[in-house]
Design an enzyme around this catalytic site. Structure first.
Site, short mmCIF file in Angstrom:
data_model
loop_
_atom_site.label_atom_id
_atom_site.label_comp_id
_atom_site.label_asym_id
_atom_site.label_seq_id
_atom_site.Cartn_x
_atom_site.Cartn_y
_atom_site.Cartn_z
N LYS A 114 1.52 -5.73 -1.86
CA LYS A 114 1.92 -4.59 -2.67
C LYS A 114 1.28 -4.82 -4.09
O LYS A 114 0.85 -3.81 -4.70
CB LYS A 114 3.34 -4.37 -2.50
CG LYS A 114 3.82 -4.20 -1.39
CD LYS A 114 4.84 -2.90 -1.34
CE LYS A 114 5.03 -2.61 -0.01
NZ LYS A 114 6.36 -1.87 0.21
N LYS A 196 -0.08 -4.36 11.06
CA LYS A 196 0.97 -3.69 11.44
C LYS A 196 0.96 -2.08 11.04
O LYS A 196 0.29 -1.64 10.15
CB LYS A 196 1.96 -4.44 10.04
CG LYS A 196 3.60 -3.65 10.23
CD LYS A 196 4.38 -4.13 9.07
CE LYS A 196 4.38 -3.05 7.99
NZ LYS A 196 5.65 -3.14 7.20
N LYS A 199 3.66 3.21 7.43
CA LYS A 199 3.46 4.54 6.91
C LYS A 199 2.69 4.71 5.69
O LYS A 199 2.32 5.98 5.04
CB LYS A 199 4.98 5.11 6.40
CG LYS A 199 5.74 4.28 5.60
CD LYS A 199 7.25 4.75 5.52
CE LYS A 199 7.90 3.89 4.63
NZ LYS A 199 9.21 3.15 5.13
P1 ATP Z 1 5.26 0.26 3.97
O1 ATP Z 1 4.34 0.33 5.11
O2 ATP Z 1 5.37 1.74 3.28
O3 ATP Z 1 5.10 -0.95 3.35
P2 ATP Z 1 7.28 0.03 5.95
O4 ATP Z 1 6.88 0.97 6.90
O5 ATP Z 1 7.13 -1.58 6.22
O6 ATP Z 1 6.83 0.15 4.58
P3 ATP Z 1 10.07 -0.39 5.22
O7 ATP Z 1 10.97 0.57 4.65
O8 ATP Z 1 9.57 -1.76 4.34
O9 ATP Z 1 8.84 0.41 5.70
O10 ATP Z 1 10.59 -0.87 6.59
C1 ATP Z 1 11.94 -0.63 7.20
C2 ATP Z 1 12.10 -1.64 8.26
O11 ATP Z 1 11.16 -1.12 9.53
C3 ATP Z 1 12.14 -2.97 8.18
O12 ATP Z 1 13.09 -3.64 8.78
C4 ATP Z 1 10.87 -3.31 8.68
O13 ATP Z 1 10.85 -4.77 9.20
C5 ATP Z 1 10.56 -2.33 9.95
N1 ATP Z 1 9.16 -2.14 10.27
C6 ATP Z 1 8.27 -1.65 9.44
N2 ATP Z 1 6.97 -1.47 10.07
C7 ATP Z 1 7.34 -1.95 11.10
C8 ATP Z 1 6.38 -2.18 12.38
N3 ATP Z 1 5.24 -1.80 12.68
N4 ATP Z 1 6.89 -2.69 13.64
C9 ATP Z 1 8.12 -3.24 13.64
N5 ATP Z 1 8.94 -3.01 12.50
C10 ATP Z 1 8.58 -2.45 11.34
#
Ligand code: ATP
Ligand code: LTN
Length: 332
Positions: A114, A196, A199
């Protein structure tokens, strides 16, 4: 006395949720509600570590709360609340900051990533983000933290801080364990199966949102990157197909072995078409419930108010202990 083990988890209201967030986190919360004392939090304090438009943050916070409920989080069973409503989270963060090592925070992968993306706004909040997350968890004397794979390192830090504090003063915090599912802990981008699903991906074909319409879901799955092998097989040489099979399996309940058999001799077209149907149907009830809750904002307000009251009571108790141990004089 409530003897159940304690579960804590949260998601940031930083934008629309992907099926990765759902599969990796929220979906797993549902099964835990019957057996554990669960706290599910909308972590708005975390969200402002990257720039947020106040109007959007307000909307995303309520949206996320509605999505928790639409996914099956039951406020009769679990405590659902908004992080900024319980000030103990920021108060404990301050204390834990003073026993956090800069070196360890500097090694956090999410911080490094980040920091790169937000070079122009490299704020101190992004750096101490994991300390706030540790506070979330430790305030509730949490036993288990259901998260996706990417949060493992932050959990490790929360454990270290709990142990460090306990050793320095005396036993105060429960040392929490992560709960990471083996299948679906990391849903990959549809456009780049090496990274990964996120969003914040600039390419919106990389992710499926929980609130995507059926035609968008179909289009994104059709465009998903696969390979030239042309067989529906679950193996590392075919990361795109493997990821799609994971999604299929989680939404349909069919095992990946079963899917391999089902699509033996079939091309990717049929597989992708069926997968789109499975995801569309899987998300339909959730989307309908979401619409219902968004039309009942008063109900949402009751939920987060009651949730905050309950959370506050538990959190204050831990914070009081911490303040006493570090030597702060109680106000009386
Ligand atoms: P960003 O992508 O904006 O960094 P994010 O999508 O990782 O954010 P968070 O709010 O940080 O969203 O994560 C929320 C939850 O979703 C956490 O428990 C994270 O481990 C899980 N998570 C996020 N992306 C994935 C993914 N691709 N697969 C499985 N779990 C996920
Ligand atoms: N950092 C987490 C969100 C989060 C969290 C928590 C998860 C904040 N506080 C406490 C579990 C427990 C993320 O998913 N990015």
């Amino acid at each position: 006395m409530d003897e159940r083990k304690i579960v804590f988890s949260g998601v940031q209201p930083s934008g629309a949720l992907t099926i990765g967030n759902y599969i990796g986190a929220i979906k797993n919360w549902i099964d835990l509600q019957d057996e554990y004392n669960c706290f599910y939090c909308v972590v708005d304090l975390h969200a402002i570590t990257v720039p947020q438009e106040p109007k959007n943050l307000r909307k995303n916070t309520l949206d996320l709360l509605a999505l928790y409920l639409a996914s099956g989080v039951d406020p009769e069973k679990a405590t659902v609340f908004i992080q900024s409503h319980v000030s103990a989270h920021t108060e404990l963060t301050w204390v834990l900051n003073t026993i956090s090592y800069m070196g360890q925070l500097n090694r956090m992968t999410q911080f490094k990533e980040k920091a790169q993306r937000n070079e122009a706004n490299l704020n101190a909040g992004l750096f101490t983000y994991p300390v706030l997350m540790a506070s979330d968890i430790l305030l509730y004397q949490t036993d288990l933290v259901p998260v996706g794979e990417d949060q493992k390192q932050h959990l490790e830090l929360a454990r270290d801080l709990a142990e460090r504090f306990n050793n320095k003063y005396s036993d105060t915090f429960k040392v929490p364990d992560p709960l990471i599912k083996t299948v679906g802990a990391k849903i990959m981008s549809l456009q780049n199966p090496e990274s990964k699903m996120s969003k914040s991906d600039a390419d919106d074909n990389g992710y499926i949102l929980l609130l995507d319409k059926p035609d968008a879901i179909e289009r994104k799955i059709k465009r998903a990157v696969t390979d030239s092998i042309g067989e529906v097989r679950y193996r590392d040489e075919q990361p795109g197909i493997k990821n799609l099979m994971n999604i299929y399996s989680i939404f349909s309940g069919e095992s990946v072995e079963h899917l391999e058999k089902k699509y033996e001799g079939e091309g990717y077209g049929k597989f992708k078409g069926d997968l789109a149907d499975v995801v569309v149907e899987g998300l339909r009830p959730l989307q309908e419930k979401y619409d219902y809750y968004m039309k009942n904002k008063d109900y949402l307000e009751t939920i987060y108010k009651e949730g905050a009251e309950n959370a506050e009571r538990v959190a204050r108790k831990t914070l009081r202990k911490v303040y006493k141990k570090v030597g702060f004089i109680p106000r009386g």
